[in-house]
Design an enzyme around this catalytic site. Sequence first.
Site, PDB file in Angstrom:
ATOM      1  CE1 TYR A 225      -1.591  -7.775   4.482  1.00 40.64           C
ATOM      2  CE2 TYR A 225       0.640  -8.107   3.656  1.00 40.64           C
ATOM      3  CZ  TYR A 225      -0.261  -8.039   4.709  1.00 40.64           C
ATOM      4  OH  TYR A 225       0.177  -8.225   6.000  1.00 40.64           O
TER       5      TYR A 225
ATOM      6  CD  GLU B 216      -2.314  -6.258   7.749  1.00 46.69           C
ATOM      7  OE1 GLU B 216      -1.785  -7.366   7.783  1.00 46.69           O
ATOM      8  OE2 GLU B 216      -3.440  -6.028   8.228  1.00 46.69           O
TER       9      GLU B 216
END
Length: 386
Positions: free
Chosen positions: A109, A197
């Site tokens: 992530y 993101e």
Amino acid sequence: MKIHEYQAKELFRRYAIPVPEGGVAATIDEALAVADGLPGYPLVVKAQIHAGGRGRGGGVQLVARREELRQRAGAILGMTLITPQTGPEGRLVRRVLVEQAADSGRELYLSLLVDRDSASIVIMAGAAGGMDIEKTAAIAPEKISRVQVNPLQGLQPHHIRQALSGLGLTPDAMKQWPALLAALYRLFVENDCLLLEINPLVITGAGSPLAVDAKMELDDNALFRHADLLQYRDIHEDDPLEARAREDNLKYIRLSGNVGVMVNGAGLAMASMDIIKKAGAAPANFLDVGGGASAEMVEKGFAIISGDPHVKGIFINIFGGILRCDVLASGIVAAVKRCGVAVPLLIRMEGTNVEQGRQILADAGLQLITAADMADAAAKVAEMVA
Ligand code: GDP
Ligand code: MN
């Protein structure tokens, strides 16, 4: 302004951030054409909507053959995709991204965001990316590192080391990361992003990072200096009332409560929303018609608030300065007569020509509730939507 994954990946390519090969399609034939131009299967078909959690909702599908692609693309295009982020009404899928499937390696992530509290750009990185990231963030937040970058100093080598330290990368894999992070940081700053993101960021079999997903949000207030990014606006994804307000030059943001609010001046707008909250109710919107608003702006604002079916009562709180109270009152009366109002209307007005303004309201023969001051308004707001 949010943009689609395929658009974010276009920007990624410009900054040499590695993404899977692929292209966007609005029809099954276009999807097949994209696929035919790629080296081979397996491919992945991904619904393009401005909401995450698509994997959970069935909007991301791996396909092994052309026939399967035809079926899956056909099923996703035109579907109303419901994900944990769309709300129960879901989103209509108008386009799919067809791209080369990444071999399933480790899923990390990585994100960058503007953190107003620390006045910095925060880099967040976690070793366990993928669809369970929200769970990780909730139960084991220590597994996600947060590195603050002072935007005046920019990204430094120690930020990069700190961000990568928890990812369990081999020294060899580490070599590619400083350039990747530097490119992401540059992309973020140069395009005035609020959020960028990548989840998951896959480490491929060859050990290289690959951005398999891409989510980007741009700062609306900076869009004026990015003419090239305006083409990414997808009006289908915009809230229709917010889109209309933008055209009318009104500062309007839709919220989840049921008290419509119209105010002139951002400070008064914040104060009005506060008293609504304090009264135990919740604002349906933020709307600032502007300190120098005309009666016409008031009418436009009113029309937008009335267009929100969640609104159970409207609170108009105006300080008459440049906009005099009598002018405002005439604007309200005209707006109410034109739009019709099906919900109670509470008005608090103060400032220049307030007496004339109150008289106009009283003479209009409309069903209006008037408040003498902020405290009175607070009490009446609570009654209005009780
Ligand atoms: P999101 O659910 O909206 O965040 O959509 P993603 O693009 O992140 O896709 C959801 C999940 O599908 C990811 O977390 C991956 O696990 C998986 N996925 C997506 N694309 C690929 C791919 O190319 N290869 C593999 N193996 N998995 C993928
Ligand atoms: Mn994702």
